[in-house]
Design a protein around this motif. Sequence first.
Motif, short mmCIF file in Angstrom:
data_model
loop_
_atom_site.label_atom_id
_atom_site.label_comp_id
_atom_site.label_asym_id
_atom_site.label_seq_id
_atom_site.Cartn_x
_atom_site.Cartn_y
_atom_site.Cartn_z
N HIS A 77 0.82 -1.21 0.00
CA HIS A 77 0.00 0.00 0.00
C HIS A 77 0.85 1.26 0.00
N ASP A 88 6.86 2.01 5.21
CA ASP A 88 5.71 1.17 5.50
C ASP A 88 4.76 1.14 4.30
N GLY A 89 4.69 0.01 3.63
CA GLY A 89 3.78 -0.15 2.50
C GLY A 89 4.41 0.28 1.18
N GLU A 126 -4.79 0.76 3.62
CA GLU A 126 -4.29 -0.28 4.51
C GLU A 126 -4.20 0.26 5.93
N GLU A 127 -3.86 1.55 6.06
CA GLU A 127 -3.52 2.10 7.38
C GLU A 127 -4.73 2.34 8.27
N HIS A 186 7.54 -6.34 3.11
CA HIS A 186 7.21 -5.21 3.99
C HIS A 186 8.34 -5.06 4.99
N HIS A 355 -1.63 -6.99 7.97
CA HIS A 355 -1.13 -6.61 6.64
C HIS A 355 -2.15 -7.03 5.59
ZN LIG Z 1 2.04 -1.41 6.03
#
Ligand SMILES: [Zn+2]
Length: 425
Positions: A77, A88-89, A126-127, A186, A355
């Motif tokens: 993401h 992150d992502g 996603e977050e 990730h 995830h």
């Molecule tokens: Zn993530």
Amino acid sequence: MSDTTFLTDFHHVATFGATDNNGVERQAATAEDKLSRDWFAGFAGERGWEVRVDGIGNMFALIDLVPGAPYILLGSHLDSQPLGGRFDGAYGVLAGLHAAERVAEQVAAECSIPEFNLAVVNWFNEEGGRFAPSIMGSSVFAGLMDQDKMLAVKDLAGTTVAEALESIGYLGTDERPELAGYAEIHIEQGRILEREGITLGAVDYSWYTQKLDIEVLGEQSHTGATAMADRHDALVAASKVVLLVHDVTAKFADEALVSSVGQLTLEPNSPIVVARRVHLVADLRSASPEIVAEARASLLADIAQIAKDHDIRINVNDFDVRGIQYYPEEGLELTEKVAANLGLGVRRIRTMAGHDSVAMNRIVPTVMMFIPSVDGVSHCEREFTTDADMVAGLRALGEVAWEMVHGALAGAPSREQEPAQAGAA
Ligand SMILES: [Zn+2]
């Protein structure tokens, strides 16, 4: 395509929504999110890959290697937490795009005959920082959440998911690709790989998690005029609940249980009114369903006592109970094989965080890999992973994708989650 090109692209995408201290703020369906989405579409378009956007804003870049075959999907993401990190992502999406290009080039160069096609995804939201719940796009894709319900979810300003996606031009209507497998890489967001000096984690299972929805019902009254003995202060009782949810972890071995209240709303939230209602959400996670069950029972008993002591009502409901989910053994062995071929250290590792791959693992054979996080920090601007580790992970993902398009996990099961053992109430 060189590692340098990948790194240049990665650091370029980190400029979308860049913050003062090297982080990014790119919450779902914002103007900053649009910049990263336009870049994703541009990357695919330049290479002649078809881009599709589905009804919940997931973006797919499709590379046809075998006409009509289902796809092996790579990705993660591009959205972030408020004042989040740039790895992150985003790392998983960028690695997915570059790994896919390498595989496509290699297929052409070697005239190999793959069993499946290849695609890259940027999952929507996603977050979950702006729109709850998290892992929204992939969960809708996997049939775990209802699309219409999710499109109606509002942020704190009252904007719905549908309106927000529409406003940035990413409320799509395209058909979703048919999948044969999913692979995601990730950052670990913890410190196990760093501590052990290992480059690659083969994620074997996700932790058992459950949330408690807690409603503390007191009585509204005047903060000045009401006698102390006559107050039924919901906030005082709620404060004790917050501490209980934190302190319950001390009843178990170190790090066996993690638990916090992360959200609290207060009514009427006026400086001169004793609170009548406080709504809290507690989040409990452990590798052991028994530990979560024990912690939950202990909390319920203590919360009942608080209600009694304060002569108020406290309603507690279980929700979002997610069983331990195991990634297929075939995928773990594939990651280990690829790591050995590339000369990378590898170990099996569990994920405590959710995830997109957890949702995808419910419907197709899924591989999840981690690379190290410096100091184990995430969801903050200080989040960091070295270029060397990112490049190593990209190579591993490329190899995994190569094997998967050639049928490596074709016979592997996707793993249903185990039945929930705690929180049946
Ligand atoms: Zn993530």
